[in-house]
Structures are given as structure tokens and as C-alpha cells.
Write a protein that holds these residues in place. Structure first.
Motif, PDB file in Angstrom:
ATOM      1  N   TYR A 100       0.841  -1.206   0.000  1.00 47.47           N
ATOM      2  CA  TYR A 100       0.000   0.000   0.000  1.00 47.47           C
ATOM      3  C   TYR A 100       0.874   1.253   0.000  1.00 47.47           C
ATOM      4  O   TYR A 100       0.549   2.257  -0.650  1.00 47.47           O
ATOM      5  CB  TYR A 100      -0.900   0.033   1.238  1.00 47.47           C
ATOM      6  CG  TYR A 100      -1.849  -1.134   1.381  1.00 47.47           C
ATOM      7  CD1 TYR A 100      -2.543  -1.633   0.290  1.00 47.47           C
ATOM      8  CD2 TYR A 100      -2.057  -1.747   2.620  1.00 47.47           C
ATOM      9  CE1 TYR A 100      -3.412  -2.710   0.422  1.00 47.47           C
ATOM     10  CE2 TYR A 100      -2.926  -2.813   2.768  1.00 47.47           C
ATOM     11  CZ  TYR A 100      -3.591  -3.297   1.669  1.00 47.47           C
ATOM     12  OH  TYR A 100      -4.444  -4.346   1.806  1.00 47.47           O
ATOM     13  N   ARG A 101       1.951   1.194   0.738  1.00 50.56           N
ATOM     14  CA  ARG A 101       2.815   2.360   0.900  1.00 50.56           C
ATOM     15  C   ARG A 101       3.633   2.649  -0.357  1.00 50.56           C
ATOM     16  O   ARG A 101       3.942   3.812  -0.643  1.00 50.56           O
ATOM     17  CB  ARG A 101       3.759   2.134   2.088  1.00 50.56           C
ATOM     18  CG  ARG A 101       4.589   3.342   2.468  1.00 50.56           C
ATOM     19  CD  ARG A 101       5.295   3.149   3.787  1.00 50.56           C
ATOM     20  NE  ARG A 101       6.308   2.104   3.750  1.00 50.56           N
ATOM     21  CZ  ARG A 101       7.023   1.726   4.796  1.00 50.56           C
ATOM     22  NH1 ARG A 101       6.809   2.280   5.982  1.00 50.56           N
ATOM     23  NH2 ARG A 101       7.933   0.777   4.691  1.00 50.56           N
ATOM     24  N   ASN A 102       3.968   1.592  -1.111  1.00 52.63           N
ATOM     25  CA  ASN A 102       4.944   1.754  -2.183  1.00 52.63           C
ATOM     26  C   ASN A 102       4.396   1.612  -3.603  1.00 52.63           C
ATOM     27  O   ASN A 102       5.064   2.026  -4.557  1.00 52.63           O
ATOM     28  CB  ASN A 102       6.085   0.740  -2.001  1.00 52.63           C
ATOM     29  CG  ASN A 102       6.830   0.949  -0.694  1.00 52.63           C
ATOM     30  OD1 ASN A 102       7.140   2.073  -0.327  1.00 52.63           O
ATOM     31  ND2 ASN A 102       7.120  -0.135   0.017  1.00 52.63           N
ATOM     32  N   GLY A 110       2.242   7.689   1.519  1.00 56.34           N
ATOM     33  CA  GLY A 110       2.443   6.328   2.009  1.00 56.34           C
ATOM     34  C   GLY A 110       3.190   6.303   3.318  1.00 56.34           C
ATOM     35  O   GLY A 110       2.884   5.509   4.212  1.00 56.34           O
ATOM     36  N   SER A 114       1.713   5.110   7.257  1.00 54.19           N
ATOM     37  CA  SER A 114       2.325   3.935   7.868  1.00 54.19           C
ATOM     38  C   SER A 114       2.467   4.002   9.381  1.00 54.19           C
ATOM     39  O   SER A 114       2.858   3.015  10.007  1.00 54.19           O
ATOM     40  CB  SER A 114       3.708   3.692   7.248  1.00 54.19           C
ATOM     41  OG  SER A 114       4.603   4.743   7.564  1.00 54.19           O
ATOM     42  N   TYR A 392      -6.975   9.196   0.526  1.00 52.96           N
ATOM     43  CA  TYR A 392      -5.843   8.354   0.897  1.00 52.96           C
ATOM     44  C   TYR A 392      -6.128   6.871   0.698  1.00 52.96           C
ATOM     45  O   TYR A 392      -5.346   6.024   1.141  1.00 52.96           O
ATOM     46  CB  TYR A 392      -5.458   8.618   2.355  1.00 52.96           C
ATOM     47  CG  TYR A 392      -5.335  10.091   2.701  1.00 52.96           C
ATOM     48  CD1 TYR A 392      -4.709  10.981   1.827  1.00 52.96           C
ATOM     49  CD2 TYR A 392      -5.861  10.598   3.888  1.00 52.96           C
ATOM     50  CE1 TYR A 392      -4.603  12.330   2.129  1.00 52.96           C
ATOM     51  CE2 TYR A 392      -5.754  11.948   4.206  1.00 52.96           C
ATOM     52  CZ  TYR A 392      -5.134  12.809   3.322  1.00 52.96           C
ATOM     53  OH  TYR A 392      -5.029  14.151   3.618  1.00 52.96           O
ATOM     54  N   TRP A 395      -3.435   4.265  -0.420  1.00 54.19           N
ATOM     55  CA  TRP A 395      -2.329   4.015   0.500  1.00 54.19           C
ATOM     56  C   TRP A 395      -2.796   3.364   1.802  1.00 54.19           C
ATOM     57  O   TRP A 395      -1.994   3.122   2.685  1.00 54.19           O
ATOM     58  CB  TRP A 395      -1.602   5.319   0.823  1.00 54.19           C
ATOM     59  CG  TRP A 395      -0.965   5.957  -0.369  1.00 54.19           C
ATOM     60  CD1 TRP A 395       0.304   5.746  -0.849  1.00 54.19           C
ATOM     61  CD2 TRP A 395      -1.562   6.918  -1.243  1.00 54.19           C
ATOM     62  NE1 TRP A 395       0.522   6.516  -1.957  1.00 54.19           N
ATOM     63  CE2 TRP A 395      -0.601   7.252  -2.228  1.00 54.19           C
ATOM     64  CE3 TRP A 395      -2.811   7.540  -1.297  1.00 54.19           C
ATOM     65  CZ2 TRP A 395      -0.845   8.168  -3.246  1.00 54.19           C
ATOM     66  CZ3 TRP A 395      -3.066   8.445  -2.315  1.00 54.19           C
ATOM     67  CH2 TRP A 395      -2.094   8.745  -3.271  1.00 54.19           C
ATOM     68  N   SER A 396      -4.090   3.098   1.934  1.00 49.34           N
ATOM     69  CA  SER A 396      -4.645   2.527   3.156  1.00 49.34           C
ATOM     70  C   SER A 396      -4.959   1.053   2.951  1.00 49.34           C
ATOM     71  O   SER A 396      -4.918   0.538   1.831  1.00 49.34           O
ATOM     72  CB  SER A 396      -5.920   3.273   3.572  1.00 49.34           C
ATOM     73  OG  SER A 396      -7.004   2.908   2.731  1.00 49.34           O
TER      74      SER A 396
END
Length: 423
Positions: A100-102, A110, A114, A392, A395-396
């Protein structure tokens, strides 16, 4: 004669993985219990044992391109039965958290998503935006907690001391709600497009599975339709995760997940009807079709009476959402931390959805009882929470709505998992 494989461990990756939920991976001693007991793992090249090996060795390239992390539905069976408490299920969750972050663009978002430290800047963006709108509109209507009456001639709410609480009067949809959320939606689609493109590019390195007896591989569209029909609408894999002796909370997890999904679908229909009624009526009147325009506008005119079909659907959706949230929260709270853990991503999502439903229901109640000192601040928080969920989303943890759907579809296309009708 075997080929030589060059292994390049990435110790920094191992530490990052442990930080986002895979902290117990070093306990694994490769007994393969996890792969044996997993109700979803394919017989050919099963998971999550190989992921545990790759993680211990820091084989980042293999893990970030691994489609199997998306096939897991996190039932926790592997972690429950692990004799060493290595929590393989937590490792797969941690890998998805890293994805999700990358996967998407703007890595700063991201990074904020985190950890709890990023919550302040994430919330500050919509809070500042709608705070400015509130101040500007309060100056225009003459009060921070105004009341309104409907001006039918101009199709607008106007301030009136003896009027009623109207959120659309203080936060007009035409230029403070609809344009903002249309831009947020476009931003979300762009981020998902970039993320899915990166995901499919990574999957190109996956082996293309050949299934004896299958005449031809399905197209990506056919696989996507099959995934929506079986995995999304029917929740077949969630149900497969529940063993015959699954406890009540595990069974209700699948039910809660499904009811929450239907709640969002119901509320999406409500929002779409209101928007279509408002803008459709405006368009028809602009074209000179005044009578029909007024009728269309009336369909989506808010606030709606409680007997209005769209209002009833909204209330039904809210009820489904609360039921689903209760089931999911109970299971999360009652998890045995020694076997399965909850990460920041889990609690962020559950809390945010609770805030959305709680403030939505609360704002309605405060509006009906005429408590403007509570109604407007509650609605303000509701706007912030909805903005955060949409903006968001890629990224979640809720990003799995798109990423897992794409991964399942791709897995069916290459034969990694069977089509729903072939189960």
C-alpha cells in the motif's frame, strides 16, 4: 546440472518489514505447517512458507513481486497453528501494508499512512480546507451556526432566524462539496491507476501456470468479471477461510465484511441519486426544460423526509454499516495477540470508518432535534473523515478493494487459482 542463483539479502528491507507487522518472522523454522493448514493455498507452490523463507533472507525482489500475498484473506489459521508463534498471517499482512505504501505515487502519503505520527498532517489537509470554507460561509450568511429556509424561486437556501438546520446552506454542494470531492475522486483514480500499473508490471515476472484440461486461458476482463461475481459479491474465499470448527467471531467476520460492503454500495447509490437529481435538474433548467428540471431536482433535494425512499435506503445502509463494523471490531479486539496481531493499518481503517458512520448518523440526529451547536461541528468532522477515506484510499488497507481484485483476476488469468465456476 542446476543453475546458480545469486542471493542478495536486503537487511534494511527485513527491518522495515518487521516494523509494519512482521516482527515475529525470525521465529519460523520451516516446518511448513502454515502451508499445509491454509484453506486457500494452492497445492502447487503453496504459501506462506516460501514467503517466510524469502522474508528471513531479505529477498525483497521476490516478495514485492509476489502475487500470493494478495491471495491470502488473513483468516489467521496459519498463525493459530504455528508451533513457534511466527505468525505467518501477520507477515503477509505486513507485506500488503508495504505494498500500500509503495505501489502508488507520492511516497510521502504512504509514509504518513504507515504510522500514527502521520495522522496529524493527513487530517490537517481537509480540516484546514473545510475550516476555511466554514469561516468564509459564516461571514457570508452572518453566523457560524445558521438556520435556513428554502427559496424556491432561486433554488437556494437563504438565512432565516426561525428556519432549520441545513448543512447544504453552510457548506453548499455546488462549490464546496461536489467540486472538492470530484477532484479528490479523480486524484484517487489516478493514484490507483499508477499503482495497478506498477502491480501488473511486477506480476509479469510471475510464472504462467499451465492447467491440463483448460482449453484456453480467460481474458483479463473475463477473470475480472468472475472475481466480482464470486470473490466480491459472494465472498467465496472469505467463506472458504472459515474451517468447520471456526468460532463465531470468525464466521461473523465474513458476514460483517459483506454487510459493510453492501452498506457502502447503498450509500453510494444514495449519494449518486442526490448528485444526479441536483445537477440533472440544474442542467434541464439551463436548457429551458424548467418543469422537468424541477421534478428531477426534487428527487435529490436535501434534507429529505424520513419517508423518502432514498432516505430509507440511506438509513438501511447506515444500519448495515454499523452491524458490519461491530462484527469486525469485536473480532479484532478479541484476537489472541500471541497468535495474530493488529497493525496500525488495521486500527486506522476501522476507526476511520467508525468516525464516518458515527458522525453521519450523529449529524442527522442533531439536525432533526435542532441542536445546531452539535450538528454543524459533527458534520464538519464527517467531511474530514470522508475526505481522508477517499483521498488516501490507495495508501490505506482499504486499497485492497482495488489491488486484491486485480491480483485475484490476474491469478485466475494465469491459472494460479481456478475460476469461480471451476471450484
Amino acid at each position: 546440472m542446476s543453475n546458480t542463483v545469486k542471493v542478495q539479502p536486503d537487511l534494511k528491507f527485513v527491518k522495515e518489514l518487521q516494523a509494519v507487522g512482521g516482527d515475529s518472522l525470525k521465529k519460523c523454522y520451516q516446518c511448513a505447517t502454515c502451508s499445509v493448514v491454509c484453506p486457500l493455498s494452492p497445492d502447487d507452490n503453496p504459501y506462506p512458507r516460501k514467503e517466510m523463507v524469502w522474508a528471513q533472507w531479505g529477498l525483497k525482489d521476490r516478495l514485492v513481486n509476489d502475487i500470493d500475498i494478495w491471495l491470502c484473506h488473513n483468516c489467521g489459521t496459519c498463525s493459530d497453528l504455528c508451533p513457534r508463534g511466527a505468525k505467518p498471517g501477520d507477515l503477509l499482512s505486513a507485506l500488503r501494508n508495504m505494498a500500500y505504501r509503495n505501489l502508488g505515487p507520492l511516497p510521502l502519503i504512504g509514509k504518513w499512512m504507515s504510522s500514527p505520527a502521520g495522522l496529524l498532517p493527513l487530517a490537517a489537509i481537509p480540516a484546514l480546507l473545510y475550516g476555511i470554507i466554514w469561516v468564509v460561509m459564516a461571514g457570508k450568511v452572518g453566523s457560524f451556526l445558521p438556520r435556513f429556509e428554502w427559496d424556491a424561486a432561486n433554488h437556494a437556501w437563504i438565512p432565516a432566524a426561525d428556519g432549520k438546520i441545513v448543512f447544504g446552506g453552510l457548506f453548499p454542494g455546488d462549490y464546496t462539496i461536489d467540486p472538492v470531492f470530484m477532484l479528490v475522486f479523480a486524484f484517487m483514480v489516478w493514484a490507483f491507476f499508477a499503482g495497478v500499473r506498477n502491480m501488473l508490471k511486477a506480476f509479469d515476472s510471475q510464472p504462467k501456470t499451465f492447467i491440463v484440461g483448460r482449453k484456453s486461458a480467460p481474458t483479463m476482463l473475463q477473470a475480472l468479471i468472475d472475481t466480482v461475481q464470486y470473490e466480491i459479491l459472494q465472498h467465496t474465499q472469505f467463506n472458504d477461510c472459515n474451517a468447520a470448527d471456526a468460532d463465531e467471531l470468525d464466521v461473523k467476520r465474513a458476514q460483517g465484511h459483506r454487510w459493510l460492503m453492501f452498506a457502502f454500495i447503498a450509500l453510494l447509490i444514495v449519494t449518486g441519486t442526490v448528485a444526479a437529481g441536483h445537477w440533472g435538474g440544474w442542467l434541464l433548467r439551463a436548457l429551458g426544460i424548467t418543469g422537468l428540471g424541477d421534478i428531477v431536482s426534487a428527487i435529490g433535494h436535501t434534507p429529505m423526509p424520513f419517508y423518502h425512499p432514498i432516505k430509507l435506503l440511506a438509513l438501511f445502509g447506515a444500519g448495515l454499516g454499523v452491524y458490519g463494523l461491530v462484527a469486525l471490531t469485536r473480532r479484532r479486539v478479541n484476537l489472541d495477540a500471541a497468535k495474530q496481531s493488529s497493525s496500525w493499518y488495521d486500527w486506522y481503517l476501522i476507526t476511520l470508518v467508525w468516525v464516518i458512520f458515527g458522525t453521519g448518523i450523529g449529524a442527522m440526529i442533531f439536525r432533526v432535534v435542532g441542536a445546531e451547536v452539535l450538528a454543524y461541528p459533527t458534520y464538519y468532522v464527517h467531511l474530514i473523515a470522508v475526505f481522508m477515506m477517499l483521498a488516501y484510499l490507495p495508501w490505506s488497507k482499504l486499497g485492497h478493494l482495488v489491488y486484491r481484485t486485480v491480483a485475484l483476476s490476474y491469478a485466475k488469468k494465469i491459472g494460479r487459482i481456478p475460476m469461480g465456476a471451476d471450484r
